[in-house]
Motif scaffolding. Structure first.
Motif: not given
Length: 149
Positions: A80-83, A85-87, A89-90, A93, A136, A138
């Motif tokens: 999916r779009s952004g998965t 990037s989200h991973l 970022d997690m 952080k 999560h 995704f």
């Protein structure tokens, strides 16, 4: 209840099954160049290749884990779009420093991603990070492939 794959134990060597001890010896021989292939190394110590592959990512000498600050994780992600990037970022952080990223071409709506992380400055223990990642939607699967210095 915590998944046993995410729990690590420190066990005295004389309590380990023989196959685990031999797996450690194979890994040691391979690292030191005393064997040129896994086949040669397992033959040398009297271990089946299947037993070696069963234990190779599950048993480590204490010194190796104590000194290591790098871990490699393998993910099955939804495409999916952004998965990705989200991973990333997690992980960032939580204090994980991403060293390498490898992503396969998505097939059938799934993508495989391998991350090598420097976890020296992780803000939580590794078990907690893995637990949070698995929660999560995704992320379908997370495996620890190994650790090394």
């Amino acid at each position: 209840m915590k998944d046993e794959k995410d729990t690590f134990y420190l066990v005295r060597g004389d309590f380990l099954p023989e196959a685990m001890k031999k797996t450690l010896q194979v890994k040691k021989d391979m690292e030191r160049g005393k064997a040129t292939s896994i086949y040669e190394a397992v033959q040398k110590v009297g271990l089946s290749r299947s037993a070696f592959y069963k234990y190779r990512d599950a048993v480590f000498p204490f010194q190796a884990i104590q000194q290591t600050k790098i871990i490699t994780l393998f993910f099955h992600l939804e495409d999916r779009s952004g998965t990705l990037s989200h991973l990333l970022d997690m992980v960032a952080k939580t204090g994980g420093n991403i060293l390498t990223i490898h992503q396969s071409i998505p097939l059938n709506g799934k993508a495989n991603v391998t991350l090598s992380l420097d976890i020296e400055n992780l803000k939580m223990d590794l078990d907690e990070l893995l637990k949070r990642l698995k929660q999560h939607q995704f992320i379908e699967k997370v495996d620890v492939l190994g650790s090394g210095a």
